[in-house]
Design an enzyme around this catalytic site. Structure first.
Site, PDB file in Angstrom:
ATOM      1  N   LEU A 350       0.809  -1.214   0.000  1.00 48.79           N
ATOM      2  CA  LEU A 350       0.000   0.000   0.000  1.00 48.79           C
ATOM      3  C   LEU A 350       0.841   1.262   0.000  1.00 48.79           C
ATOM      4  O   LEU A 350       0.421   2.296  -0.514  1.00 48.79           O
ATOM      5  CB  LEU A 350      -0.929   0.014   1.230  1.00 48.79           C
ATOM      6  CG  LEU A 350      -1.957  -1.117   1.330  1.00 48.79           C
ATOM      7  CD1 LEU A 350      -2.714  -1.023   2.649  1.00 48.79           C
ATOM      8  CD2 LEU A 350      -2.931  -1.050   0.163  1.00 48.79           C
ATOM      9  N   GLY A 351       1.999   1.214   0.630  1.00 56.15           N
ATOM     10  CA  GLY A 351       2.838   2.399   0.718  1.00 56.15           C
ATOM     11  C   GLY A 351       4.244   2.036   1.135  1.00 56.15           C
ATOM     12  O   GLY A 351       4.484   0.992   1.733  1.00 56.15           O
ATOM     13  N   LYS A 352       5.190   2.921   0.814  1.00 55.14           N
ATOM     14  CA  LYS A 352       6.588   2.642   1.114  1.00 55.14           C
ATOM     15  C   LYS A 352       7.324   3.959   1.302  1.00 55.14           C
ATOM     16  O   LYS A 352       7.084   4.925   0.585  1.00 55.14           O
ATOM     17  CB  LYS A 352       7.217   1.840  -0.023  1.00 55.14           C
ATOM     18  CG  LYS A 352       8.631   1.364   0.235  1.00 55.14           C
ATOM     19  CD  LYS A 352       9.104   0.492  -0.932  1.00 55.14           C
ATOM     20  CE  LYS A 352      10.499  -0.033  -0.687  1.00 55.14           C
ATOM     21  NZ  LYS A 352      10.975  -0.868  -1.808  1.00 55.14           N
ATOM     22  N   GLY A 353       8.187   4.017   2.292  1.00 56.94           N
ATOM     23  CA  GLY A 353       8.953   5.226   2.539  1.00 56.94           C
ATOM     24  C   GLY A 353       9.966   4.983   3.627  1.00 56.94           C
ATOM     25  O   GLY A 353      10.271   3.843   4.002  1.00 56.94           O
ATOM     26  N   GLY A 356       9.024   2.724   6.572  1.00 60.87           N
ATOM     27  CA  GLY A 356       8.863   1.289   6.393  1.00 60.87           C
ATOM     28  C   GLY A 356       7.911   0.996   5.248  1.00 60.87           C
ATOM     29  O   GLY A 356       7.748   1.806   4.333  1.00 60.87           O
ATOM     30  N   VAL A 358       3.920  -0.665   4.134  1.00 63.50           N
ATOM     31  CA  VAL A 358       2.571  -1.012   4.593  1.00 63.50           C
ATOM     32  C   VAL A 358       1.951  -1.966   3.589  1.00 63.50           C
ATOM     33  O   VAL A 358       1.969  -1.703   2.377  1.00 63.50           O
ATOM     34  CB  VAL A 358       1.679   0.238   4.751  1.00 63.50           C
ATOM     35  CG1 VAL A 358       0.296  -0.155   5.272  1.00 63.50           C
ATOM     36  CG2 VAL A 358       2.325   1.234   5.694  1.00 63.50           C
ATOM     37  N   LYS A 372       2.006  -2.661   8.970  1.00 64.17           N
ATOM     38  CA  LYS A 372       3.203  -1.841   8.751  1.00 64.17           C
ATOM     39  C   LYS A 372       4.420  -2.561   9.324  1.00 64.17           C
ATOM     40  O   LYS A 372       4.394  -3.041  10.456  1.00 64.17           O
ATOM     41  CB  LYS A 372       3.050  -0.474   9.408  1.00 64.17           C
ATOM     42  CG  LYS A 372       4.344   0.345   9.365  1.00 64.17           C
ATOM     43  CD  LYS A 372       4.143   1.769   9.808  1.00 64.17           C
ATOM     44  CE  LYS A 372       3.476   2.545   8.723  1.00 64.17           C
ATOM     45  NZ  LYS A 372       3.448   3.990   9.045  1.00 64.17           N
ATOM     46  N   ASP A 468       1.390  14.926  15.368  1.00 60.49           N
ATOM     47  CA  ASP A 468       1.719  14.938  13.926  1.00 60.49           C
ATOM     48  C   ASP A 468       0.427  14.945  13.106  1.00 60.49           C
ATOM     49  O   ASP A 468       0.176  14.058  12.297  1.00 60.49           O
ATOM     50  CB  ASP A 468       2.587  13.732  13.563  1.00 60.49           C
ATOM     51  CG  ASP A 468       3.268  13.923  12.210  1.00 60.49           C
ATOM     52  OD1 ASP A 468       3.393  15.078  11.756  1.00 60.49           O
ATOM     53  OD2 ASP A 468       3.674  12.914  11.600  1.00 60.49           O
TER      54      ASP A 468
END
Length: 686
Positions: A350-353, A356, A358, A372, A468
């Site tokens: 779903l996501g990467k950065g 880490g 997801v 995650k 945040d």
């Protein structure tokens, strides 16, 4: 003349003998063994040298049929009657459990090659099953339980008409004249079983008995049935059908007698019937070479299984410590998460950065989830970090992303939350691949997040500081409701107590100016929420370094628009649908109030909720009011923290969906040394 008359008399006599003979053949027959029988067989059916009619030969997925070549004809429905007696034996194949049964068949055709084996008994297939065009009636001796045909058990007798869902069925048994009750018969015992089928007066009777037992006085099955309706052409082929599947048995007919009426039915002489062929498992002693090969194979198999077991243990290895016992209900096994995400397959990413990766997954107990994977090294701070994760999992609010649990494995921390199908809010604000939201939808999401923050500050058992708040940390559920996520920087403290934190963590543009000197508080969360209000309404981030200096700071630019009497001009030009100018200006003013440079002049989240719901009037402010429109960028690294040789750090960013296009982000590290906890700020450019 005398010679010619004698010749004529002899011809009439022979014709009469032939007619009587043919009539006798049509009336009935008896086969004590099938050595001389003129049958039509197909499939694997055949007549063995000793006279047994073998329907199946012990091979799988096969069927066999045997029919009299000449059909049984009747002139009218009233004339249709018959009686038949046959002896069969069903023998399980050695090494196999069970088998499918056989059927005595009355059919309009001898051609059943279109049928399927297995549970269809060689009579039907999936398309002909239950079709009235089949013109087939059968008495089944079924030895397998088929749920799709509503079988009562795996040892029953049934009457079937054009399909295998029996119109009448009962467990296999016979009426004992001595005991005066039915006694069970095992059809698959391998022993011969006698079967009688009698039809007359539109009633079909079926009787069973063991070998050498006379026909019972009471039938096992009796059913009213008009056979003439199933055979409009008034021709019936008589025979047998058998089949095998993965369940295999040998199927034999040892003798068969038939007559048009019950009184003239000839009785089979069971002493003259051929015996059931023996089928025993081979007990040949294996050779020495075979034994050696088997032992070698076993050793290799043991080594392979051992290696596989060791690999699986390493693959699913987790880090577990005694203190985690109290968090047991919130801990999920790595194996469970591995299977839920299909091995963390790239299709579920779903996501990467820098935070880490997801992955999307599915758990039977929770449905769709997001997992995650965060790297970690510090062990001392892990206890407190897990405790805070579990605490977040106890918070219940409809506008918060629920945390479901965690898992620790080697250098990884896996965090599990409920899956949000529509991603993060920033995708609909800043990117062209998603349609921009209308003002009405944006206002609903703003109120959702305000409600979540108000609960965290005043309604939760402890005060929760998010630290945040931004669009990339607002997730959207299936109905596009806003859910506040990413609690990796969150902190807890008791109501009325000092937060006792001096860390400046968060994202540049959303961080209150007093964070470095005073630390986090509910007021710093309110500041971040104010930046979020401007971000959602204006469709841009709080800090855009690429823009001209006068527009680089969003809060200063919005305030400048207000000074120029054009506050509505600060709104997102891509905003769709009907726009309420009054609502847009109100939200922008609330955002400026929340971002007041003076912390004491900011409202609480409860007051913000009242402003948004118009139950509390906005304070009388102008663009020139103290603290309004000020932007004081934080200078990181100016406040060094004490260090020690034993210091360890743990960096984490939980459930973040920040994109690669975000500005500079400040992530946090928890620093531990000499049993004392501090925090320090680090900067990272994604």
């Amino acid at each position: 003349m005398i010679f010619r008359g004698s010749h004529l008399i002899l011809m009439i006599f022979f014709v009469h003998l032939i007619f009587i003979s043919s009539q006798k053949e049509e009336t009935g027959f008896i086969y004590n063994g099938f050595g001389q029988a003129d049958l039509s067989t197909d499939g694997v059916a055949k007549i063995l040298p000793e006279g047994q009619l073998q329907l199946t030969d012990g091979s799988g997925q096969k069927m066999g049929h045997a029919f009299l070549k000449k059909p049984f004809e009747f002139t009218s429905p009233e004339s249709l009657s018959f009686s038949t007696h046959f002896v069969c034996a069903l023998v399980p194949k050695p090494g196999f459990i069970g088998g499918h049964g056989i059927a005595f068949v009355l059919s309009a055709s001898m051609d059943l090659t279109h049928a399927d084996a297995t549970q269809f008994l060689g009579l039907f297939n999936i398309s002909t099953q239950g079709s009235s065009s089949s013109h087939l009636v059968a008495v089944e001796l079924d030895t397998a339980l088929s749920a799709e045909f509503d079988d009562i058990n795996a040892n029953h007798v049934g009457i079937d008409v054009n399909g295998l869902i029996s119109i009448a069925s009962t467990p296999a048994s016979y009426f004992s004249e001595i005991k005066g009750k039915n006694e069970s018969i095992s059809l698959l015992s391998g022993a011969p079983v006698q079967v009688w089928v009698d039809y007359g007066g539109n009633v079909l009777n079926v009787s069973l008995a063991p070998h050498k037992i006379q026909k019972p006085s009471q039938p096992l099955l009796s059913r009213s049935l008009n056979l003439s309706e199933s055979f409009p052409d008034r021709m019936i082929y008589l025979g047998f059908s058998g089949a095998t599947g993965t369940l295999i048995s040998y199927q034999y007919i040892l003798g068969w007698s038939f007559s048009r009426n019950r009184e003239s039915l000839q009785t089979l002489d069971v002493t003259k019937l051929p015996r059931v062929p023996p089928h025993k498992a081979r007990n040949e002693r294996p050779s020495t070479l075979l034994i050696v090969l088997l032992i070698l194979l076993a050793v290799i198999l043991f080594l392979v299984l051992g290696a596989a077991f060791a690999y699986r243990r390493r693959k699913y290895a987790e880090v577990r410590e005694e203190w985690e016992g109290e968090y047991g209900p919130h801990r999920l096994s790595y194996k469970t998460l591995y299977k839920a995400t299909k091995g963390f397959h790239k299709e579920g990413l779903l996501g990467k950065g820098g935070f880490g990766e997801v992955y999307k997954g599915t758990l039977p107990s929770h449905g769709e989830i997001a997992v995650k994977r965060v790297s970690h090294e510090a062990e001392e701070g892990m206890k407190q970090f897990v405790a805070e994760i579990v605490s977040m999992g106890t918070l219940k609010h409809k506008n918060m992303v629920p945390l479901l649990g965690y898992c620790r494995r080697k250098g990884e921390l896996l965090l599990v939350s409920e899956y949000m199908p529509n991603g993060s809010l920033d995708q609909y604000l800043f990117y062209d691949d998603k349609p921009p939201f209308s003002w009405r939808r944006r206002l609903i999401i703003i109120k959702d997040i305000a409600s979540a923050l108000s609960y965290m500050h005043t309604g939760a058992p402890q005060v929760v500081l998010h630290r945040d708040i931004k669009a990339s940390n607002v997730m959207l559920d299936a109905e596009y409701n806003g859910r506040l996520g990413d609690f990796g920087m969150a902190r807890f403290h008791d109501h009325g107590a000092d937060p006792a934190t001096t860390a400046a963590v968060g994202t540049i543009g959303y961080m209150a100016p007093e964070l470095v000197t005073m630390g986090a508080s509910t007021a710093t969360d309110v500041y971040g929420f104010g930046a979020f209000l401007l971000e959602v309404t204006c469709g841009r981030r709080p800090v855009e370094p690429a823009l001209p200096e006068e527009r680089r700071s969003l809060v200063k630019w919005v305030c400048q628009c207000w000074k120029m009497a054009s506050l509505l001009g600060a709104r997102d030009p891509r905003m769709r649908g009907e726009i309420s100018a009054e609502e847009v200006e109100t939200v922008l003013k609330i955002g400026l109030i929340c971002m007041n440079a003076v912390a004491e002049l900011r409202p609480s989240m409860e007051e913000v909720m009242q402003y948004l719901n118009e139950s509390l009037k906005l304070p009388d402010i102008t663009p020139n009011s103290p603290g309004i429109g000020s932007f004081v960028p934080l200078i990181m690294g100016s406040y060094p923290l004490p260090a020690s040789p034993t210091t360890e750090t743990l960096s984490a960013s939980l459930y973040s969906s920040s994109s690669a296009n975000d500005s500079t982000f400040v992530t946090h590290s928890i620093v531990y040394g000499h049993g004392r906890e501090e925090e320090r700020s680090t900067t990272k450019l994604f």
